[in-house]
Design a protein around this motif. Structure first.
Motif, short mmCIF file in Angstrom:
data_model
loop_
_atom_site.label_atom_id
_atom_site.label_comp_id
_atom_site.label_asym_id
_atom_site.label_seq_id
_atom_site.Cartn_x
_atom_site.Cartn_y
_atom_site.Cartn_z
N THR A 1 -2.71 -0.56 26.09
CA THR A 1 -3.32 -0.63 24.76
C THR A 1 -2.26 -0.66 23.68
OG1 THR A 1 -5.31 0.53 25.51
CG2 THR A 1 -4.88 0.54 23.15
N LEU A 2 -1.26 0.22 23.80
CA LEU A 2 -0.19 0.26 22.80
C LEU A 2 0.64 -1.03 22.85
CD1 LEU A 2 1.32 1.77 20.62
CD2 LEU A 2 2.69 2.88 22.39
N LEU A 3 0.87 -1.56 24.04
CA LEU A 3 1.62 -2.81 24.17
C LEU A 3 0.88 -3.94 23.47
CD1 LEU A 3 4.05 -4.26 25.40
CD2 LEU A 3 2.74 -4.57 27.50
N ASN A 4 -0.43 -4.01 23.64
CA ASN A 4 -1.23 -5.01 22.94
C ASN A 4 -1.08 -4.89 21.43
OD1 ASN A 4 -2.67 -6.83 24.66
ND2 ASN A 4 -3.90 -5.13 25.39
N ILE A 5 -1.13 -3.66 20.94
CA ILE A 5 -1.06 -3.42 19.50
C ILE A 5 0.32 -3.77 18.95
CG2 ILE A 5 -1.14 -1.61 17.75
CD1 ILE A 5 -3.35 -0.28 19.42
N LEU A 6 1.38 -3.40 19.67
CA LEU A 6 2.73 -3.71 19.22
C LEU A 6 2.95 -5.22 19.18
CD1 LEU A 6 4.99 -1.06 21.00
CD2 LEU A 6 4.19 -1.09 18.65
N SER A 7 2.35 -5.92 20.12
CA SER A 7 2.53 -7.38 20.16
C SER A 7 1.94 -8.06 18.94
CB SER A 7 1.92 -7.95 21.44
OG SER A 7 0.51 -7.84 21.41
N ALA A 8 1.02 -7.37 18.25
CA ALA A 8 0.41 -7.96 17.05
C ALA A 8 1.44 -8.17 15.94
CB ALA A 8 -0.73 -7.08 16.55
N GLY A 9 2.56 -7.44 16.00
CA GLY A 9 3.59 -7.58 14.99
C GLY A 9 4.53 -8.75 15.23
N ILE A 10 4.37 -9.45 16.36
CA ILE A 10 5.23 -10.60 16.66
C ILE A 10 4.82 -11.77 15.76
CG2 ILE A 10 5.95 -12.24 18.43
CD1 ILE A 10 5.35 -10.09 20.52
N PRO A 11 5.77 -12.38 15.06
CA PRO A 11 5.43 -13.52 14.18
C PRO A 11 4.76 -14.65 14.95
CG PRO A 11 7.65 -12.73 13.74
CD PRO A 11 7.19 -12.02 14.97
N PRO A 12 3.84 -15.37 14.31
CA PRO A 12 3.09 -16.43 15.01
C PRO A 12 3.94 -17.60 15.46
CG PRO A 12 2.63 -16.46 12.65
CD PRO A 12 3.40 -15.21 12.92
N GLY A 13 5.14 -17.76 14.91
CA GLY A 13 5.96 -18.90 15.28
C GLY A 13 6.75 -18.71 16.55
N GLU A 14 6.63 -17.55 17.22
CA GLU A 14 7.42 -17.29 18.42
C GLU A 14 6.62 -17.58 19.68
OE1 GLU A 14 9.46 -13.59 18.52
OE2 GLU A 14 9.94 -13.61 16.39
N ARG A 15 7.33 -18.05 20.70
CA ARG A 15 6.70 -18.37 21.99
C ARG A 15 6.78 -17.14 22.88
NH1 ARG A 15 5.52 -22.80 25.31
NH2 ARG A 15 6.17 -22.67 27.49
N ILE A 16 5.61 -16.67 23.35
CA ILE A 16 5.52 -15.44 24.13
C ILE A 16 5.06 -15.78 25.54
CG2 ILE A 16 4.49 -13.15 24.26
CD1 ILE A 16 3.77 -13.50 21.25
N ILE A 17 5.70 -15.18 26.54
CA ILE A 17 5.27 -15.32 27.93
C ILE A 17 4.96 -13.94 28.47
CG2 ILE A 17 5.94 -16.01 30.26
CD1 ILE A 17 7.57 -18.24 29.10
N THR A 18 3.76 -13.75 28.98
CA THR A 18 3.36 -12.48 29.57
C THR A 18 3.34 -12.61 31.09
OG1 THR A 18 0.97 -12.90 29.59
CG2 THR A 18 1.92 -12.00 27.57
#
Length: 452
Positions: free
Chosen positions: A239-256
Motif C-alpha cells: 500500500t505504501l509503495l503504491n502511494i509513494l509511486s504517485a509522486g513519480i512524474p508522469p514523464g518517466e517510464r516505470i517497470i514493475t
C-alpha cells in the motif's frame, strides 16, 4: 461473447454477511448446504449451455432464478421468502462467480479472506480477525473454486504442484496450498485491495503517519531517491509503495516486477511484468531475477520490485547504482537493520562470491532510505521508522533515524497509544531534495513536535 467469458465478467450485487440465511444450528446449516448442492447438480442437468451462450449476464441471472424457482416448486420444498431469495443468490454465485466467496468479496470492509478449510473461513476487518458462518460444501467444492481462480491467470495447482500464487480480476492476491502439503485439506488466503487506491491523505487521516513525514516521503519520491520499504506480513508495505509511486512524474517510464501482480500504479507510462512458474514438465519458469535483467534492456527510468526475496537482489542493487535512480522495493523484515542484513544475505544467494564488506558496500551505495512499517497489536498500521543510510564505517553500514513512532502503552480498549516525532537529525538527503526543486522546511525536523 462465450458463456465462459460472460460468467467470468459477472459482478454480483453488493451484499454483506449479515444478509446470509439465518442458520441457528449446525443441522440447519448442513441442510441448507445439502439443498444448495443438490439444486446445483440438478440445474447442471437441465441447463442448455448452447442456448445460454447468447444471453446477456442479467438475462442469464434471471434464467437461473426461474430454474431454481421451478425446481423448488416441482419438489415441494418449503422455504420462507428470505431462504428462497438467498438460495437463488447462492446458486447464481456458484454458477456465475466464485461460489461462497462472492458474499465476502462484495463486502468492502473485508481486507483479508483466510480459508483454513472448507468449513472454516476467517476474515479481517479493520485489523481484527473474525470467524464467519460462510462455508463450502466439502474439500472438492473448495478445490473447484481454487481451480477456477488459478486457471484464469494461466496457472495450475495439483499434487505435483500443490502451491500457487494467483490474483483475482480486481487485483486481489491469492495464495492456495493443497494436499499433500496441506494436511487438513485445501487452504487459501486472499489479500484484498481497495477498489479506489489509498492516497497519502488517507494514511494521514488514519494516523499511519504525520503530515511532516508525508511531505518528506513525497519529496524523496520526486527527487529520485532509492527507497526500500521494510515490514512484516500485512503491515502495509505494498500500500505504501503504491502511494509513494504517485509522486513519480508522469514523464518517466516505470517497470514493475512482481511474483503476482498487485501494484496499482496510477501513471500512464507503466510496464507490468510478472513471474511465471514452471509448467507440468518443470520447464518454462521465469523468475524475478530474469525479469530484472530483462527490464534493464527496456529503457526504464525507474524499476519497482514488488518484493525482493532472492538472488534478484544483486541485480536490483546494480540497477539502482547504474542510472535507475528513484527505484523502489519492499522486503520482509522487522527492523531497518534486519532489512539490510536480509538484503546482504540475498546478494550472497546470487553466487557471485562477494565478501561481506563488498556486499554491504553495494547495499549502502544503492539504497538511501529505509522505511519501516508495522502492524500494531490493535491492527492499525504505522510508519514506525524512517532511516537514512549514510555510508560505511569499517565493515558496518551506518544509518541515522529521521522519524520514529514511540509506543507508550495500550489503552483499556486494547488500542495502542503513542506518538510520532522527528529525532532532530538533519538528513543528508535534504541537499538532494533541494537540487531537485523540493524545499523542506527545517521545522519539520523539530524533535519537540509530537503527533499523537
Amino acid at each position: 461473447m462465450s458463456l465462459r467469458a460472460r460468467i467470468e465478467a459477472y459482478t454480483p450485487e453488493p451484499a454483506s454477511l449479515e444478509s446470509a440465511v439465518p442458520r441457528n444450528t449446525e443441522e440447519t446449516q448442513q441442510n441448507f448446504h445439502t439443498l444448495k448442492a443438490t439444486m446445483h447438480r440438478q440445474l447442471l442437468e437441465r441447463i442448455d449451455l448452447t442456448a445460454m451462450e447468447s444471453m446477456a449476464p442479467e438475462k442469464l441471472r434471471q434464467e437461473l432464478k426461474a430454474l431454481v424457482e421451478r425446481l423448488l416448486s416441482e419438489q415441494n420444498i418449503a422455504l420462507n421468502e428470505s431462504e428462497r431469495r438467498n438460495l437463488v443468490r447462492d446458486i447464481q454465485h456458484e454458477m456465475l462467480g466464485l461460489g461462497p466467496l462472492e458474499l465476502l468479496l462484495a463486502d468492502t470492509s473485508i481486507s483479508d479472506i483466510l480459508i483454513n478449510s472448507y468449513a472454516q473461513i476467517y476474515v479481517e476487518r479493520r485489523g481484527r480477525l473474525e470467524l464467519t458462518d460462510i462455508r463450502f460444501n466439502d474439500d472438492a467444492h473448495l478445490m473447484k473454486i481454487i481451480d477456477k481462480i488459478v486457471s484464469r491467470v494461466g496457472r495450475r495447482i495439483d499434487e505435483s504442484s500443490p502451491m500457487v500464487d494467483a490474483r483475482l480480476a480486481d487485483g486481489s492476491r491469492v495464495n492456495a496450498i493443497i494436499p499433500p502439503l496441506a494436511i487438513d485439506g485445501p487452504a487459501m488466503s486472499i489479500r484484498r485491495f481497495a477498489a479506489t487506491p489509498l492516497k497519502m491523505h488517507d494514511l494521514i487521516e488514519r494516523k499511519s503517519l504525520t503530515p511532516d513525514m508525508a511531505t518528506i516521503l513525497d519529496g524523496l519520491s520526486r527527487a529520485k531517491v532509492n527507497i526500500l520499504i521494510s515490514g512484516g506480513t500485512g503491515s502495509g508495505k505494498t500500500t505504501l509503495l503504491n502511494i509513494l509511486s504517485a509522486g513519480i512524474p508522469p514523464g518517466e517510464r516505470i517497470i514493475t516486477i512482481e511474483d503476482a501482480a498487485e501494484l496499482q500504479l496510477q501513471q500512464l507510462h507503466v510496464i507490468r511484468l510478472e513471474t511465471r512458474p514452471p509448467n507440468i514438465e518443470g520447464r518454462g519458469e521465469v523468475n524475478q531475477r530474469a525479469l530484472v535483467r530483462n527490464s534493464l534492456r527496456m529503457r526504464p527510468d525507474r524499476i519497482i520490485l514488488g518484493e525482493v526475496r532472492g538472488a534478484e537482489a544483486v541485480d536490483m542493487l546494480q540497477a539502482m547504482n547504474t542510472g535507475h535512480e528513484g527505484s523502489m522495493a519492499t522486503i520482509h523484515a522487522n527492523t531497518p537493520r534486519d532489512a539490510l542484513t536480509r538484503l546482504e544475505n540475498m546478494v550472497g544467494m546470487a553466487g557471485l562470491n562477494l565478501t561481506p564488506k563488498v556486499a554491504r558496500q553495494q547495499v549502502s551505495s544503492a539504497i538511501t532510505v529505509v522505511v519501516q512499517v508495522a502492524r500494531l497489536s490493535d491492527g492499525k498500521r504505522k510508519l514506525v521508522s524512517l532511516q537514512e543510510i549514510t555510508g560505511m564505517e569499517g565493515d558496518v553500514i551506518t544509518m541515522q533515524e529521521v522519524f520514529r513512532y514511540v509506543q507508550t502503552g495500550v489503552a483499556s480498549d486494547a488500542t495502542v497509544t503513542g506518538y510520532f516525532q522527528a529525532t532532530g537529525i538533519r538528513p543528508l538527503f535534504l541537499e538532494r531534495l533541494r537540487t531537485h526543486g523540493v524545499v523542506i522546511s527545517e521545522a519539520l525536523l523539530d524533535p519537540t513536535r509530537r503527533f499523537e
